[in-house]
Design a protein around this motif. Structure first.
Motif, short mmCIF file in Angstrom:
data_model
loop_
_atom_site.label_atom_id
_atom_site.label_comp_id
_atom_site.label_asym_id
_atom_site.label_seq_id
_atom_site.Cartn_x
_atom_site.Cartn_y
_atom_site.Cartn_z
N TRP A 108 0.83 -1.21 0.00
CA TRP A 108 0.00 0.00 0.00
C TRP A 108 0.87 1.26 0.00
CZ3 TRP A 108 -0.91 4.01 3.59
CH2 TRP A 108 -2.02 4.81 3.30
N LEU A 109 1.92 1.27 0.79
CA LEU A 109 2.82 2.43 0.83
C LEU A 109 3.46 2.68 -0.54
CD1 LEU A 109 4.58 1.87 4.27
CD2 LEU A 109 3.17 3.85 3.64
N ASP A 110 3.76 1.61 -1.26
CA ASP A 110 4.37 1.76 -2.59
C ASP A 110 3.48 2.54 -3.55
OD1 ASP A 110 6.66 0.42 -1.89
OD2 ASP A 110 6.03 -1.51 -2.72
N GLN A 111 2.17 2.59 -3.26
CA GLN A 111 1.23 3.26 -4.14
C GLN A 111 0.89 4.69 -3.70
OE1 GLN A 111 -2.17 0.66 -4.23
NE2 GLN A 111 -1.02 -1.07 -5.06
N GLN A 112 1.48 5.13 -2.58
CA GLN A 112 1.12 6.42 -2.03
C GLN A 112 2.16 7.49 -2.38
OE1 GLN A 112 -1.97 6.26 -0.82
NE2 GLN A 112 -1.72 4.05 -1.20
N ALA A 113 1.70 8.60 -2.95
CA ALA A 113 2.61 9.67 -3.34
C ALA A 113 3.27 10.32 -2.13
CB ALA A 113 1.85 10.73 -4.14
N PHE A 114 2.65 10.21 -0.94
CA PHE A 114 3.23 10.85 0.24
C PHE A 114 4.30 10.00 0.92
CE2 PHE A 114 -1.02 9.15 1.51
CZ PHE A 114 -0.60 8.10 2.31
N CYS A 115 4.60 8.82 0.38
CA CYS A 115 5.69 7.98 0.90
C CYS A 115 6.82 7.93 -0.11
CB CYS A 115 5.19 6.57 1.20
SG CYS A 115 6.48 5.46 1.82
N ASN A 116 8.05 8.12 0.36
CA ASN A 116 9.20 8.16 -0.56
C ASN A 116 9.87 6.79 -0.73
OD1 ASN A 116 10.68 7.77 1.77
ND2 ASN A 116 11.67 9.78 1.75
N GLY A 117 9.27 5.75 -0.19
CA GLY A 117 9.79 4.41 -0.39
C GLY A 117 10.77 3.94 0.67
N GLN A 118 11.15 4.83 1.58
CA GLN A 118 12.05 4.46 2.67
C GLN A 118 11.21 3.98 3.86
OE1 GLN A 118 15.53 4.64 2.12
NE2 GLN A 118 14.66 4.99 0.08
N ILE A 119 11.46 2.77 4.36
CA ILE A 119 10.57 2.16 5.36
C ILE A 119 11.37 1.64 6.54
CG2 ILE A 119 8.87 0.34 5.78
CD1 ILE A 119 8.14 0.46 2.83
N GLY A 120 10.85 1.96 7.73
CA GLY A 120 11.38 1.42 8.98
C GLY A 120 10.25 0.80 9.78
N ALA A 121 10.58 0.31 10.97
CA ALA A 121 9.57 -0.31 11.83
C ALA A 121 9.88 0.03 13.29
CB ALA A 121 9.54 -1.82 11.63
N MET A 122 8.83 -0.02 14.11
CA MET A 122 8.97 0.31 15.53
C MET A 122 7.81 -0.33 16.28
SD MET A 122 9.22 4.17 17.12
CE MET A 122 9.01 4.52 18.86
N GLY A 123 8.04 -0.76 17.51
CA GLY A 123 6.95 -1.34 18.27
C GLY A 123 7.30 -1.58 19.72
N PHE A 124 6.24 -1.79 20.52
CA PHE A 124 6.37 -1.98 21.96
C PHE A 124 5.78 -3.34 22.38
CE2 PHE A 124 5.35 2.63 21.31
CZ PHE A 124 6.64 3.11 21.51
N CYS A 125 6.48 -4.03 23.30
CA CYS A 125 5.96 -5.27 23.87
C CYS A 125 5.76 -6.30 22.74
CB CYS A 125 4.69 -4.99 24.65
SG CYS A 125 4.06 -6.38 25.61
N LEU A 126 4.57 -6.86 22.58
CA LEU A 126 4.32 -7.70 21.41
C LEU A 126 4.74 -6.97 20.15
CD1 LEU A 126 2.96 -10.06 19.78
CD2 LEU A 126 0.89 -8.65 19.81
#
Length: 245
Positions: A108-126
């Motif tokens: 989905w991000l690949d199709q969005q003009a507001f995303c430049n294609g650089q992707i990270g991740a983040m999360g808490f606990c699970l």
């Protein structure tokens, strides 16, 4: 930075996955963060954390991690009933199912003009574990895992060879691993086991252990540590800025 929020319902092999999107309000293309909640899904503290990251210039996606097990829009309470339901859902969903969820968000991000294609991740606990799981995706270049549960254990159902720690060779990006030394869910011997495996795999990672309890980032309840939370955000932002910008 001013931000905006909206909802997108993404198709996955196991059903529709409601995903909350928080992103800069201005025009332009920004890096993205796949942002993973605790077992309670997008609670107030998780939404506020996601918006903090969005305000630093990121498109932040918060998926409902148990979308196939609950009605769309479910938020579990921080009480015994919510904890029991969330832990039951965690035990009912195979770890490999999250791979398809990650792929759906990335597509989905690949199709969005507001995303430049650089992707990270983040999360808490699970979500710290699920962010770690997202790092298996080749598009994910940097991952911040806060007190990631069950990396050292077998609580989440795992098909043979599919435990997250059995797939370290698939991680190409940099990891930030943050823990609380007073966390009963991830004891010292469990943390040591994870550290040894990451080191043996020669992964790029930074390791921090603070004198905090489990969920010290959650700005609700007695375990919240504002000073450690601020430091945690700074460390995550530093990693993402270095890797994605």
């Amino acid at each position: 930075m001013l931000i905006q929020s909206h909802i997108v319902d993404l198709p996955t092999p196991s059903g529709v996955m409601r995903t909350y999107v928080h992103r800069p309000a201005g025009e332009g293309a920004y890096p993205a963060i796949l942002f993973y909640s605790e077992i309670f899904q997008q609670t107030g503290p998780i939404e506020r954390s996601a918006k903090i990251m969005a305000g630093h210039g990121y498109v932040v996606l918060v998926p409902e991690v148990f979308h196939e097990l609950n009605p769309i829009g479910t938020v579990l309470a921080y009480d015994d009933a919510g904890r029991d339901k969330g832990n039951a859902d965690k035990a009912a969903k195979a770890v490999t199912a999250y791979d398809a969820d990650n792929a759906a968000m990335i597509a989905w991000l690949d199709q969005q003009a507001f995303c430049n294609g650089q992707i990270g991740a983040m999360g808490f606990c699970l979500g710290g574990h699920l962010a770690f799981r997202a790092a298996l995706q080749p598009q994910v270049k940097a991952t911040a895992c806060f007190y990631a549960t069950d990396l050292h254990s077998q609580v989440i159902p795992n098909p043979p060879g599919q435990h997250s720690m059995e797939r370290l060779a698939d991680i190409g990006g940099e990891l930030l691993m943050i823990w609380g030394k007073r966390d009963p869910h991830i004891p010292a011997e469990g943390r040591a086991r994870v550290y040894a495996q990451l080191s043996a795999a020669d992964l790029r990672f930074t390791w921090h252990e603070f004198n905090g309890q489990h969920a010290f980032m959650r700005d609700e309840g007695e375990r919240y540590d504002p000073e450690l939370a601020l430091l945690g955000y700074q460390l995550a932002l530093g990693l993402l800025r270095r890797a994605l910008r």
